[in-house]
Write a protein that holds these residues in place. Sequence first.
Motif, PDB file in Angstrom:
ATOM      1  N   UNK A 104       0.782  -1.230   0.000  1.00 53.01           N
ATOM      2  CA  UNK A 104       0.000   0.000   0.000  1.00 53.01           C
ATOM      3  C   UNK A 104       0.807   1.268   0.000  1.00 53.01           C
ATOM      4  N   UNK A 105       2.096   1.147   0.078  1.00 54.17           N
ATOM      5  CA  UNK A 105       2.924   2.331   0.271  1.00 54.17           C
ATOM      6  C   UNK A 105       3.749   2.670  -0.958  1.00 54.17           C
ATOM      7  N   UNK A 106       4.230   3.875  -0.991  1.00 56.56           N
ATOM      8  CA  UNK A 106       5.216   4.364  -1.949  1.00 56.56           C
ATOM      9  C   UNK A 106       4.889   4.077  -3.416  1.00 56.56           C
ATOM     10  N   UNK A 107       3.730   4.530  -3.891  1.00 60.58           N
ATOM     11  CA  UNK A 107       3.413   4.271  -5.299  1.00 60.58           C
ATOM     12  C   UNK A 107       4.426   4.892  -6.252  1.00 60.58           C
ATOM     13  N   UNK A 108       5.062   5.997  -5.848  1.00 63.36           N
ATOM     14  CA  UNK A 108       6.071   6.611  -6.716  1.00 63.36           C
ATOM     15  C   UNK A 108       7.267   5.696  -6.894  1.00 63.36           C
ATOM     16  N   UNK A 109       7.715   5.061  -5.827  1.00 64.59           N
ATOM     17  CA  UNK A 109       8.840   4.129  -5.911  1.00 64.59           C
ATOM     18  C   UNK A 109       8.446   2.898  -6.716  1.00 64.59           C
ATOM     19  N   UNK A 110       7.258   2.375  -6.463  1.00 62.52           N
ATOM     20  CA  UNK A 110       6.792   1.192  -7.185  1.00 62.52           C
ATOM     21  C   UNK A 110       6.735   1.493  -8.678  1.00 62.52           C
ATOM     22  N   UNK A 132      -1.741   2.480  -3.796  1.00 60.42           N
ATOM     23  CA  UNK A 132      -1.676   3.840  -4.320  1.00 60.42           C
ATOM     24  C   UNK A 132      -1.815   3.895  -5.831  1.00 60.42           C
ATOM     25  N   UNK A 133      -1.132   2.999  -6.542  1.00 58.25           N
ATOM     26  CA  UNK A 133      -1.253   2.971  -8.002  1.00 58.25           C
ATOM     27  C   UNK A 133      -2.664   2.583  -8.437  1.00 58.25           C
TER      28      UNK A 133
END
Length: 167
Positions: A104-110, A132-133
């Motif tokens: 559920x975290x860090x959609x920018x990193x994913x 997030x995505x």
Amino acid sequence: MIHISYDRRKYQEDMIEHIGLLDNVVELGAHVGTSTKIISRLCQDGEVFAFDNSPESRDAFRKLRIDYPNITFRNMDVRDKELLYDFADTCGDISVLCIDLGGGYHPDTVFKVFFLWSSILKPETCLIRNRGLLDFINTALPSENISSTEGYLSSSANSIIPKNRKH
């Protein structure tokens, strides 16, 4: 194709649907190997390349290798481009790229990791688990129709590949 889910069961159902017996699969964010075991059983005649940089993953994968010989584990930060380039030079064709970097975290990193790895490896299918995505995709109203039918973003993937790596 690119499939995005958040629910762990749905992510694993996507694996069952899209991973074949002969596939070579890369898993980013393997942690202690819960999903890796599923992947390994699905592609028994292929290879599983599992990556994670958590300390607990090293011991877990030492034990997993005993029962799952088609797994190769690397304890590394998947954001490291040079390590990706080294891997890409030796891995052969990758059918499926699975990414679960915290769910559920860090959609920018994913997204950055997905874009880099999929652009270099060009898998047929990519499975991503990230809330997030998924929220972004389900909420966004695109103004233009730009799309890809591969497991990577074919409309822009080649633009990030360094000149010395293009074939």
